[in-house]
Design a protein around this motif. Structure first.
Motif, PDB file in Angstrom:
ATOM      1  N   THR A  19       2.891   3.947   3.350  1.00 26.15           N
ATOM      2  CA  THR A  19       1.920   5.010   3.089  1.00 26.15           C
ATOM      3  C   THR A  19       2.401   6.399   3.534  1.00 26.15           C
ATOM      4  OG1 THR A  19       0.802   4.196   5.084  1.00 26.15           O
ATOM      5  CG2 THR A  19      -0.157   3.575   3.000  1.00 26.15           C
TER       6      THR A  19
ATOM      7  N   ILE B  35       0.872  -1.187   0.000  1.00 31.95           N
ATOM      8  CA  ILE B  35       0.000   0.000   0.000  1.00 31.95           C
ATOM      9  C   ILE B  35       0.899   1.223   0.000  1.00 31.95           C
ATOM     10  CG2 ILE B  35      -2.012   1.099   1.080  1.00 31.95           C
ATOM     11  CD1 ILE B  35      -2.268  -1.479   2.804  1.00 31.95           C
TER      12      ILE B  35
ATOM     13  N   HIS C 156      10.010   8.047   6.907  1.00 31.46           N
ATOM     14  CA  HIS C 156      11.384   8.424   6.525  1.00 31.46           C
ATOM     15  C   HIS C 156      11.655   9.919   6.628  1.00 31.46           C
ATOM     16  CE1 HIS C 156      10.857   4.425   4.818  1.00 31.46           C
ATOM     17  NE2 HIS C 156      12.154   4.322   4.688  1.00 31.46           N
TER      18      HIS C 156
ATOM     19  N   GLY D 262       5.345  19.494  -0.817  1.00 34.00           N
ATOM     20  CA  GLY D 262       5.118  18.063  -0.581  1.00 34.00           C
ATOM     21  C   GLY D 262       5.021  17.802   0.914  1.00 34.00           C
TER      22      GLY D 262
ATOM     23  N   GLN E 279      -3.689   7.849  -5.429  1.00 34.74           N
ATOM     24  CA  GLN E 279      -3.588   8.749  -6.594  1.00 34.74           C
ATOM     25  C   GLN E 279      -2.731   8.035  -7.637  1.00 34.74           C
ATOM     26  OE1 GLN E 279      -1.281  12.309  -5.481  1.00 34.74           O
ATOM     27  NE2 GLN E 279      -0.512  11.217  -3.700  1.00 34.74           N
TER      28      GLN E 279
ATOM     29  N   ALA F 270       5.272  12.729  -1.724  1.00 34.85           N
ATOM     30  CA  ALA F 270       6.538  13.307  -1.233  1.00 34.85           C
ATOM     31  C   ALA F 270       7.722  12.910  -2.114  1.00 34.85           C
ATOM     32  CB  ALA F 270       6.791  12.839   0.196  1.00 34.85           C
TER      33      ALA F 270
ATOM     34  N   LEU G 244      14.392   9.636   0.276  1.00 30.04           N
ATOM     35  CA  LEU G 244      14.990   9.323  -1.030  1.00 30.04           C
ATOM     36  C   LEU G 244      16.375   8.717  -0.833  1.00 30.04           C
ATOM     37  CD1 LEU G 244      13.558  12.431  -2.810  1.00 30.04           C
ATOM     38  CD2 LEU G 244      13.115  10.077  -3.499  1.00 30.04           C
ATOM     39  N   CYS G 245      17.159   9.285   0.078  1.00 38.14           N
ATOM     40  CA  CYS G 245      18.502   8.702   0.259  1.00 38.14           C
ATOM     41  C   CYS G 245      18.452   7.380   1.022  1.00 38.14           C
ATOM     42  CB  CYS G 245      19.473   9.691   0.887  1.00 38.14           C
ATOM     43  SG  CYS G 245      19.048  10.331   2.491  1.00 38.14           S
TER      44      CYS G 245
ATOM     45  N   GLY H  24      13.879  16.777  -3.002  1.00 41.54           N
ATOM     46  CA  GLY H  24      15.005  17.327  -3.752  1.00 41.54           C
ATOM     47  C   GLY H  24      15.942  16.275  -4.311  1.00 41.54           C
ATOM     48  N   GLY H  25      15.989  15.115  -3.680  1.00 39.89           N
ATOM     49  CA  GLY H  25      16.828  14.034  -4.194  1.00 39.89           C
ATOM     50  C   GLY H  25      18.280  14.080  -3.746  1.00 39.89           C
TER      51      GLY H  25
ATOM     52  N   MET I 214       9.152  24.079  -2.385  1.00 42.91           N
ATOM     53  CA  MET I 214      10.314  24.158  -3.275  1.00 42.91           C
ATOM     54  C   MET I 214      10.029  25.152  -4.390  1.00 42.91           C
ATOM     55  SD  MET I 214      12.451  21.673  -2.361  1.00 42.91           S
ATOM     56  CE  MET I 214      12.990  20.097  -2.952  1.00 42.91           C
TER      57      MET I 214
ATOM     58  N   TYR J 152      18.716  24.970   0.504  1.00 43.70           N
ATOM     59  CA  TYR J 152      19.680  24.371  -0.423  1.00 43.70           C
ATOM     60  C   TYR J 152      19.365  24.666  -1.892  1.00 43.70           C
ATOM     61  CZ  TYR J 152      15.988  20.822   0.047  1.00 43.70           C
ATOM     62  OH  TYR J 152      14.777  20.183   0.141  1.00 43.70           O
TER      63      TYR J 152
ATOM     64  N   SER K 184      14.301  24.252   1.405  1.00 43.14           N
ATOM     65  CA  SER K 184      12.871  24.007   1.474  1.00 43.14           C
ATOM     66  C   SER K 184      12.388  24.493   2.822  1.00 43.14           C
ATOM     67  CB  SER K 184      12.554  22.515   1.286  1.00 43.14           C
ATOM     68  OG  SER K 184      13.080  21.776   2.352  1.00 43.14           O
TER      69      SER K 184
ATOM     70  N   PHE L 145      -0.773  -0.489  -4.548  1.00 47.61           N
ATOM     71  CA  PHE L 145      -1.999   0.325  -4.463  1.00 47.61           C
ATOM     72  C   PHE L 145      -1.631   1.768  -4.137  1.00 47.61           C
ATOM     73  CE2 PHE L 145      -2.896  -4.014  -3.431  1.00 47.61           C
ATOM     74  CZ  PHE L 145      -4.111  -4.276  -4.050  1.00 47.61           C
TER      75      PHE L 145
ATOM     76  N   GLY M 267       7.426   2.258  -1.245  1.00 50.48           N
ATOM     77  CA  GLY M 267       6.657   1.124  -1.760  1.00 50.48           C
ATOM     78  C   GLY M 267       7.229   0.596  -3.067  1.00 50.48           C
TER      79      GLY M 267
ATOM     80  N   ILE N 290      -6.975   2.586   0.112  1.00 50.96           N
ATOM     81  CA  ILE N 290      -7.101   1.357   0.909  1.00 50.96           C
ATOM     82  C   ILE N 290      -7.456   1.781   2.328  1.00 50.96           C
ATOM     83  CG2 ILE N 290      -5.955  -0.734   1.738  1.00 50.96           C
ATOM     84  CD1 ILE N 290      -6.474  -0.664  -1.325  1.00 50.96           C
TER      85      ILE N 290
HETATM   86  C1  LIG Z   1      10.227  19.480  -0.062  1.00 53.52           C
HETATM   87  C2  LIG Z   1      10.849  18.138   0.243  1.00 53.52           C
HETATM   88  C3  LIG Z   1      12.208  17.945   0.033  1.00 53.52           C
HETATM   89  C4  LIG Z   1      12.800  16.704   0.289  1.00 53.52           C
HETATM   90  N1  LIG Z   1      14.119  16.501  -0.025  1.00 53.52           N
HETATM   91  C5  LIG Z   1      14.674  15.279   0.174  1.00 53.52           C
HETATM   92  C6  LIG Z   1      16.017  15.031  -0.212  1.00 53.52           C
HETATM   93  O1  LIG Z   1      16.689  15.898  -0.784  1.00 53.52           O
HETATM   94  N2  LIG Z   1      16.550  13.806   0.050  1.00 53.52           N
HETATM   95  C7  LIG Z   1      15.830  12.823   0.667  1.00 53.52           C
HETATM   96  O2  LIG Z   1      16.375  11.750   0.899  1.00 53.52           O
HETATM   97  N3  LIG Z   1      14.535  13.025   1.008  1.00 53.52           N
HETATM   98  C8  LIG Z   1      13.950  14.221   0.783  1.00 53.52           C
HETATM   99  N4  LIG Z   1      12.650  14.449   1.146  1.00 53.52           N
HETATM  100  C9  LIG Z   1      11.924  13.403   1.885  1.00 53.52           C
HETATM  101  C10 LIG Z   1      11.410  12.327   0.964  1.00 53.52           C
HETATM  102  O3  LIG Z   1      10.805  12.916  -0.158  1.00 53.52           O
HETATM  103  C11 LIG Z   1      10.413  11.441   1.722  1.00 53.52           C
HETATM  104  O4  LIG Z   1      10.990  10.985   2.928  1.00 53.52           O
HETATM  105  C12 LIG Z   1      10.048  10.215   0.881  1.00 53.52           C
HETATM  106  O5  LIG Z   1       9.648  10.610  -0.400  1.00 53.52           O
HETATM  107  C13 LIG Z   1       8.951   9.385   1.528  1.00 53.52           C
HETATM  108  O6  LIG Z   1       8.611   8.376   0.613  1.00 53.52           O
HETATM  109  P1  LIG Z   1       7.363   7.447   0.866  1.00 53.52           P
HETATM  110  O7  LIG Z   1       7.283   6.504  -0.274  1.00 53.52           O
HETATM  111  O8  LIG Z   1       7.476   6.861   2.228  1.00 53.52           O
HETATM  112  O9  LIG Z   1       6.125   8.457   0.878  1.00 53.52           O
HETATM  113  P2  LIG Z   1       5.320   9.112  -0.350  1.00 53.52           P
HETATM  114  O10 LIG Z   1       6.200   9.421  -1.487  1.00 53.52           O
HETATM  115  O11 LIG Z   1       4.514  10.216   0.220  1.00 53.52           O
HETATM  116  O12 LIG Z   1       4.391   7.931  -0.819  1.00 53.52           O
HETATM  117  C14 LIG Z   1       3.341   7.434  -0.017  1.00 53.52           C
HETATM  118  C15 LIG Z   1       2.221   7.022  -0.972  1.00 53.52           C
HETATM  119  O13 LIG Z   1       1.222   6.317  -0.251  1.00 53.52           O
HETATM  120  C16 LIG Z   1      -0.043   6.659  -0.800  1.00 53.52           C
HETATM  121  N5  LIG Z   1      -1.051   6.324   0.209  1.00 53.52           N
HETATM  122  C17 LIG Z   1      -1.054   6.743   1.499  1.00 53.52           C
HETATM  123  N6  LIG Z   1      -2.087   6.166   2.158  1.00 53.52           N
HETATM  124  C18 LIG Z   1      -2.756   5.399   1.267  1.00 53.52           C
HETATM  125  C19 LIG Z   1      -3.899   4.561   1.354  1.00 53.52           C
HETATM  126  N7  LIG Z   1      -4.548   4.361   2.516  1.00 53.52           N
HETATM  127  N8  LIG Z   1      -4.340   3.931   0.237  1.00 53.52           N
HETATM  128  C20 LIG Z   1      -3.681   4.091  -0.934  1.00 53.52           C
HETATM  129  N9  LIG Z   1      -2.562   4.868  -1.064  1.00 53.52           N
HETATM  130  C21 LIG Z   1      -2.105   5.503   0.021  1.00 53.52           C
HETATM  131  C22 LIG Z   1       0.096   8.133  -1.110  1.00 53.52           C
HETATM  132  O14 LIG Z   1      -0.841   8.547  -2.079  1.00 53.52           O
HETATM  133  C23 LIG Z   1       1.536   8.216  -1.611  1.00 53.52           C
HETATM  134  O15 LIG Z   1       1.617   8.106  -3.023  1.00 53.52           O
HETATM  135  C24 LIG Z   1      12.017  15.662   0.837  1.00 53.52           C
HETATM  136  C25 LIG Z   1      10.641  15.839   1.026  1.00 53.52           C
HETATM  137  C26 LIG Z   1      10.051  17.061   0.714  1.00 53.52           C
HETATM  138  C27 LIG Z   1       8.572  17.226   0.885  1.00 53.52           C
END
Ligand SMILES: Cc1cc2nc3c(=O)[nH]c(=O)nc-3n(C[C@H](O)[C@H](O)[C@H](O)COP(=O)(O)OP(=O)(O)OC[C@H]3O[C@@H](n4cnc5c(N)ncnc54)[C@H](O)[C@@H]3O)c2cc1C
Length: 373
Positions: free
Chosen positions: A204, A6, A329, A302, A32, A38, A334-335, A43-44, A228, A248, A261, A29, A12, A174
């Motif tokens: 999630t 999920i 995280h 984000g 969107q 996020a 991302l890292c 930024g990556g 950003m 940055y 950010s 799943f 994921g 979900i």
């Molecule tokens: C402005 C900004 C700058 C950043 N810069 C960096 C960086 O330079 N380096 C770095 O390492 N990290 C960076 N980060 C952090 C990083 O982006 C996040 O820690 C990371 O993307 C989290 O990934 P994730 O897959 O856990 O969450 P997400 O990418 O948010 O994905 C979670 C997904 O779950 C889905 N979801 C949630 N609940 C449900 C549900 N019940 N049913 C179906 N779908 C669901 C959501 O729609 C979403 O698509 C930054 C974040 C932001 C906002």
């Protein structure tokens, strides 16, 4: 083994890749389109910013990021057709208060990623002539890279969608688990659809607290908004990443420069605000004044999945045999993403782990009403 994941963010999607490599089949799943939360907005940067400000557990996962992404790029590129550009620019940090601690940290850890030099103005101008003359010194981490995360997501999603053992379900929320005798049988979507699998993964992000009520667990993850803005300059105009006072600049190869950010607790509000955008713009020009000559081509926000100390929850969820966590995280998903997914896969398939998993285990507290029941 069939696994339902999920959340189609980096956590994921990389979990799916890791599990597929081991012969599992996966259903993914997302509420969107995949890869639009996020993980797209970030930024990556492939290192925690100011690594010494984070627990060792965060740095332990992050240090594998660059190498693992390089391997994934080599594997995915021929099929996805998208190079996600691991851009080895190095990072300059201008915060004077961090000079000594940063140099000491580099010496103590003695790893290529953490190698660091103290630069005086002349060396600084040689390495990055775009830096403001007001900034006379920096510490420089030449090995820190960035990844072009929207392309990273595109590459993984394209690869997964072409894979015969993957099913994608987008635009579906979900809502619940169907639980029997400490096992999940199925997940249920808000439209009533039901999906079965043998194992289930929660990835999630900022929405992870949603599961608290049904699982009777306190899940201390909340959204923290980050804004950003994006400049478009000439190709290779800015040679290094720059950081000052938690702001940055991240150059991409084609001249785009991502700047950020902010940090705001606004619930799930993702609208950029004029005031915050102005602050980011000013902070960017304070590092590289000639940015004023280039257009701002995009602004966005984000939602970071914050967790109490930025350490993600990775491992088996309490009291359920077949429910797994990979969320929380915060600023470094991302890292940490590739190593987090690898660790999850190793735990799920009972393989040797790349690091001690104990510190990431989701040892979540029972909610008060569950304790008294
Ligand atoms: C402005 C900004 C700058 C950043 N810069 C960096 C960086 O330079 N380096 C770095 O390492 N990290 C960076 N980060 C952090 C990083 O982006 C996040 O820690 C990371 O993307 C989290 O990934 P994730 O897959 O856990 O969450 P997400 O990418 O948010 O994905 C979670 C997904 O779950 C889905 N979801 C949630 N609940 C449900 C549900 N019940 N049913 C179906 N779908 C669901 C959501 O729609 C979403 O698509 C930054 C974040 C932001 C906002």
């Amino acid at each position: 083994m069939h696994i339902a994941i999920i959340g189609a963010g980096i956590s994921g999607l990389l979990s799916a890749l890791e599990l597929l490599e081991q012969g599992c089949s996966v259903s993914i799943f997302d509420q969107q389109s995949a890869g639009k939360a996020a993980s797209w907005a970030g930024g990556g940067i492939l290192s925690p910013m100011y690594p010494w400000r984070y627990p060792q557990a965060v740095n332990d996962l992050a240090k594998h990021g660059k190498t693992l992404y390089q391997s994934w790029n080599t594997k995915l590129l021929p099929i996805s057709g998208t190079d996600f550009e691991i851009h080895e620019t190095g990072m300059l940090i201008f915060d004077r208060d961090d000079f000594d601690i940063g140099l000491h940290y580099a010496e103590k850890h003695n790893e290529p990623m953490q190698y660091c030099e103290h630069l005086k103005q002349q060396q600084l101008q040689q390495i990055n002539p775009r830096v403001s003359a007001q900034l006379q010194e920096a510490i420089y981490f030449p090995q820190i890279a960035n990844v072009r995360n929207p392309r990273l997501l595109k590459s993984i999603i394209t690869y997964l969608k072409l894979h015969p053992k993957v099913q994608f379900h987008e635009n579906i929320w979900i809502d619940r688990f169907q639980i029997q005798s400490e096992r999940i049988n199925a997940i249920q979507a808000s439209n009533g659809q039901r999906f079965e699998a043998e194992q289930f993964v929660i990835a999630t992000g900022a929405w992870s607290e949603h599961w608290s009520q049904q699982l009777n667990l306190s899940i201390p993850v909340e959204p923290v908004q980050g804004q950003m803005l994006l400049f478009k300059g000439p190709e290779n105009w800015l040679p290094t990443m720059c950081m000052n006072d938690v702001m940055y600049l991240i150059p991409r190869k084609d001249g785009h420069i991502v700047c950020g950010s902010s940090m705001s607790h606004l619930g799930f509000d993702k609208r950029p605000s004029i005031q915050t955008q102005q602050n980011i713009y000013k902070a960017s020009l304070a590092m590289a004044p000639e940015l004023a000559n280039f257009p701002v081509v995009k602004q966005w926000a984000g939602l970071r999945p914050s967790s109490p100390s930025g350490i993600p929850y990775i491992g088996q969820m309490p009291n359920l045999d077949n429910l797994w966590a990979n969320f929380g995280h915060y600023r470094n998903g991302l890292c940490m993403g590739p190593a987090s997914a690898q660790l999850l896969r190793q735990l799920m398939l009972q393989q040797p782990t790349l690091t001690d998993p104990a510190v990431y285990a989701p040892a979540l507290q029972l909610l008060p009403q569950a304790v008294s029941a």
